[in-house]
Design an enzyme around this catalytic site. Sequence first.
Site, mmCIF file in Angstrom:
data_model
loop_
_atom_site.group_PDB
_atom_site.id
_atom_site.type_symbol
_atom_site.label_atom_id
_atom_site.label_comp_id
_atom_site.label_asym_id
_atom_site.label_seq_id
_atom_site.Cartn_x
_atom_site.Cartn_y
_atom_site.Cartn_z
ATOM 1 N N HIS A 43 0.438 4.821 2.899
ATOM 2 C CA HIS A 43 -0.027 5.651 4.023
ATOM 3 C C HIS A 43 -1.129 4.962 4.823
ATOM 4 O O HIS A 43 -1.721 3.964 4.395
ATOM 5 C CB HIS A 43 -0.555 6.979 3.484
ATOM 6 C CG HIS A 43 -1.688 6.795 2.512
ATOM 7 N ND1 HIS A 43 -2.988 6.544 2.915
ATOM 8 C CD2 HIS A 43 -1.704 6.799 1.156
ATOM 9 C CE1 HIS A 43 -3.763 6.405 1.850
ATOM 10 N NE2 HIS A 43 -3.007 6.549 0.767
ATOM 11 N N GLU A 101 0.319 10.356 -5.536
ATOM 12 C CA GLU A 101 -0.562 9.358 -6.138
ATOM 13 C C GLU A 101 -0.859 9.727 -7.587
ATOM 14 O O GLU A 101 -0.705 10.883 -8.004
ATOM 15 C CB GLU A 101 -1.859 9.258 -5.317
ATOM 16 C CG GLU A 101 -2.888 8.253 -5.816
ATOM 17 C CD GLU A 101 -2.385 6.815 -5.848
ATOM 18 O OE1 GLU A 101 -1.503 6.532 -6.685
ATOM 19 O OE2 GLU A 101 -2.913 5.987 -5.069
#
Length: 236
Positions: free
Chosen positions: A8, A81
Amino acid sequence: MRIVLLRHGETDRNATDRFQAQADTPLNDTGVRQAQVIARSLRPGRWAAVYSSPLARAAQTAAYAAGRLGAPHLRVDGLRERHLGELDGQDRAAFARQHPHTMRRLLTDPGYAPPGGESGRAARSRFAAALADIAEAARDPAASPVLVVTHGGVLNLLTRALTGAVAAPDVLIGTCAAACVDTAWTSEGRPRAALRWWNVAPHECEDPPPPAHPLPFVDLDDLIADEPNSKEPNRT
């Protein structure tokens, strides 16, 4: 088929070098610009789909790409994550200075779990399961590549598994940089993966030249089954 794993864009925690883990932090202004630049670099009609972690920073990055490509955007929980427990929010550099051995274990020891957090092996197992499902959704070897927007920690875990500890980098992939993963299939029809490139712009993965040497493929089922507490069945 190729899976292009994109980290990201930047957040405020990235900018201040703090552990981010599963905190749902959005892109900052720099991250928005990064995501927009990446989206504009991709060729519409060349990509089959865009997948992302549901966390805001990944979903926002993916949304720019999906809008540019006119491709569906699917959020997959397994792409989150790694959960870092008590480390979440701490200054990374300060922690590395104060606890160099623990920082090394965090990056390189898949059996290590920070207090209240997730072991590398557990995070790698769920991430590999998500990639296996994505590969299954587009089994045709000639299918267009898919873009998967995810996070630096789980990308580091996957890279070490695909390359071996000696060849794997100890640093996280850069924000809005990509890892190109080729997929193949076992004789039983299960997905395998091999790392083609690391830390490159995602558009470089659209039409890469043939590899100079045969790629070493790893069965994704082996990474899923490697987690002792995983509830995933052993499908090898």
